[in-house]
Design a protein around this motif. Structure first.
Motif, PDB file in Angstrom:
ATOM      1  N   LEU A 114       0.833  -1.205   0.000  1.00  0.00           N
ATOM      2  CA  LEU A 114       0.000   0.000   0.000  1.00  0.00           C
ATOM      3  C   LEU A 114       0.868   1.256   0.000  1.00  0.00           C
ATOM      4  O   LEU A 114       0.562   2.239  -0.694  1.00  0.00           O
ATOM      5  CB  LEU A 114      -0.919  -0.005   1.221  1.00  0.00           C
ATOM      6  N   ALA A 115       1.951   1.223   0.763  1.00  0.00           N
ATOM      7  CA  ALA A 115       2.846   2.386   0.814  1.00  0.00           C
ATOM      8  C   ALA A 115       3.471   2.669  -0.544  1.00  0.00           C
ATOM      9  O   ALA A 115       3.768   3.824  -0.867  1.00  0.00           O
ATOM     10  CB  ALA A 115       3.934   2.151   1.859  1.00  0.00           C
ATOM     11  N   TYR A 116       3.662   1.628  -1.346  1.00  0.00           N
ATOM     12  CA  TYR A 116       4.195   1.789  -2.700  1.00  0.00           C
ATOM     13  C   TYR A 116       3.083   1.993  -3.734  1.00  0.00           C
ATOM     14  O   TYR A 116       3.303   1.821  -4.931  1.00  0.00           O
ATOM     15  CB  TYR A 116       5.035   0.566  -3.076  1.00  0.00           C
ATOM     16  N   LYS A 117       1.885   2.337  -3.260  1.00  0.00           N
ATOM     17  CA  LYS A 117       0.736   2.614  -4.132  1.00  0.00           C
ATOM     18  C   LYS A 117       0.332   1.396  -4.950  1.00  0.00           C
ATOM     19  O   LYS A 117      -0.069   1.510  -6.112  1.00  0.00           O
ATOM     20  CB  LYS A 117       1.024   3.796  -5.071  1.00  0.00           C
ATOM     21  N   ARG A 142      -3.334   4.977  -4.595  1.00  0.00           N
ATOM     22  CA  ARG A 142      -3.259   6.286  -3.949  1.00  0.00           C
ATOM     23  C   ARG A 142      -3.944   6.256  -2.577  1.00  0.00           C
ATOM     24  O   ARG A 142      -3.415   6.780  -1.592  1.00  0.00           O
ATOM     25  CB  ARG A 142      -3.925   7.334  -4.831  1.00  0.00           C
ATOM     26  N   ALA A 143      -5.131   5.660  -2.541  1.00  0.00           N
ATOM     27  CA  ALA A 143      -5.870   5.599  -1.276  1.00  0.00           C
ATOM     28  C   ALA A 143      -5.120   4.754  -0.245  1.00  0.00           C
ATOM     29  O   ALA A 143      -5.098   5.084   0.947  1.00  0.00           O
ATOM     30  CB  ALA A 143      -7.262   5.013  -1.523  1.00  0.00           C
ATOM     31  N   GLY A 144      -4.499   3.671  -0.707  1.00  0.00           N
ATOM     32  CA  GLY A 144      -3.766   2.809   0.213  1.00  0.00           C
ATOM     33  C   GLY A 144      -2.575   3.503   0.838  1.00  0.00           C
ATOM     34  O   GLY A 144      -2.339   3.394   2.046  1.00  0.00           O
ATOM     35  N   ARG A 145      -1.822   4.238   0.033  1.00  0.00           N
ATOM     36  CA  ARG A 145      -0.661   4.943   0.581  1.00  0.00           C
ATOM     37  C   ARG A 145      -1.096   5.978   1.614  1.00  0.00           C
ATOM     38  O   ARG A 145      -0.466   6.112   2.674  1.00  0.00           O
ATOM     39  CB  ARG A 145       0.130   5.617  -0.540  1.00  0.00           C
ATOM     40  N   GLN A 146      -2.155   6.704   1.331  1.00  0.00           N
ATOM     41  CA  GLN A 146      -2.617   7.715   2.280  1.00  0.00           C
ATOM     42  C   GLN A 146      -3.035   7.077   3.594  1.00  0.00           C
ATOM     43  O   GLN A 146      -2.764   7.610   4.676  1.00  0.00           O
ATOM     44  CB  GLN A 146      -3.781   8.509   1.684  1.00  0.00           C
TER      45      GLN A 146
END
Length: 351
Positions: free
Chosen positions: A267-270, A321-325
């Motif tokens: 998730l941090a890596y989108k 995008r949502a995962g990184r946020q």
């Protein structure tokens, strides 16, 4: 105290030590593995002190005691570490002992029940990475009078410049990150690929990162059933940017799971995530927001999700995008370190 073999818990221990050192602490990792275990070199490159202890059981326990005497806080990250430390625990009353359960397995054999029955008299705090793991452990082993808390794992966030955008080439690259063992059940991912129409299979790549005793069976299945799909076994890779920039969708197919570091890192890596509905997966993966969930071992549903992801690449970008946020907001390593620091400081030793 943790092994430095291949796994999310081991990576977390290293990251936690890096953050603790940044906060002025002097962490040391005590490993019961081998000097050439993959993550020993990673820790040493980060200038984290690593002591590898091996040999005859009595000698190992003597060296453990010598290592424990150097520190006021002992933080164990595996049941095996607790078991090997049993004869030493009565001599550690002046030290704070913290035990983190990274998984949700019941540990229900007589052997593990005896280990935890003895250890509970000397461990000051037990931490879990998911509420499911906490509930299962206390249901099986009791420990009602031991301080207990759930602390979400956290990760060191990659910088935006280290994230490779999704290639828009009409293909879908799927990643599997973790030990190749039966608990992770990666065979269900390959079974899902087999269920795809042959023309869809040709547009899908699967990348496995990790090693374990299921490597040969997974390779054999691939050779027998997936002639149309590209499946790559990369082995152990330590560079997380090389891992997560290699695919657009992480598949997590585990039978049980705590708070998966692989999911957080993806998730941090989108990267969007598709995960089995077990353990902490449902906490990290929000349906139709940063990924998809499916029932464990439901290869048919997984195949349907894969086809959706291939057909809607823009959705993968939005999920990423949502995962990184979400990781930025809720699962930073700094937040996790602060919670452990509170555990270290808030309660006295078992004296």
């Amino acid at each position: 105290m943790s092994s430095l073999q291949v796994g999310g818990a081991e990576r977390f221990v290293i990251d936690l030590c890096v953050e603790q050192r940044a906060q002025g602490m002097e962490p040391e990792i005590i490993s019961l593995g081998h000097h050439d275990d993959p993550l020993v070199a990673v820790a040493e490159e980060l200038n984290i002190k690593v002591t590898v202890i091996r040999g005859m059981k009595g000698l190992v326990q003597l060296r453990l005691w010598q290592a424990y005497r150097r520190h006021p806080i002992i933080h164990m990250h595996s049941p095996s570490a607790v078991m090997l430390s049993l004869p030493i625990l009565p001599f550690c009353l002046e030290r704070k002992i913290v035990y983190t359960r990274h998984g949700a397995a019941r540990l229900a054999t007589n052997r593990w029940r005896k280990v935890h029955r003895f250890a509970r008299r000397f461990i000051d705090s037990i931490c879990f990475v998911s509420e499911e793991g906490q509930h299962i452990f206390h249901e099986e082993h009791g420990w009602e009078h031991v301080d207990s808390s759930v602390i979400d794992n956290g990760i060191a966030m990659p910088e935006e410049k280290d994230i490779v955008p999704h290639p828009q080439d009409g293909r879908l690259r799927i990643g599997s990150v973790g030990r190749l063992v039966s608990l992770k059940h990666q065979i269900s991912l390959l079974e899902a690929i087999r269920l795809l129409p042959s023309d869809i299979q040709q547009k899908v790549e699967v990348h496995f990162f990790g090693t374990g005793d299921q490597l040969a069976p997974l390779q054999e299945f691939t050779q027998q059933h997936l002639a149309n799909a590209e499946v790559v076994f990369h082995g152990m890779v330590s560079d997380r940017s090389k891992i997560y920039n290699c695919f657009e969708l992480l598949a997590m197919t585990s039978r049980t799971e705590g708070m998966s570091l692989a999911i957080m890192e993806a998730l941090a890596y989108k990267r969007a995530v598709v995960a089995s509905k077990v353990g902490g997966n449902g906490v990290l993966v929000q349906e139709q927001q940063n990924g998809w969930l499916f029932d464990f071992d439901d290869s048919q549903k997984l195949a349907e999700i894969i086809q959706t992801a291939l057909a809607e690449p823009q959705r993968l970008i939005e999920f990423g995008r949502a995962g990184r946020q979400r990781v930025l907001d809720e699962f930073s390593l700094q937040r996790t370190q602060q919670q452990y620091q509170k555990v270290y400081e808030d309660f006295g030793t078992s004296i």
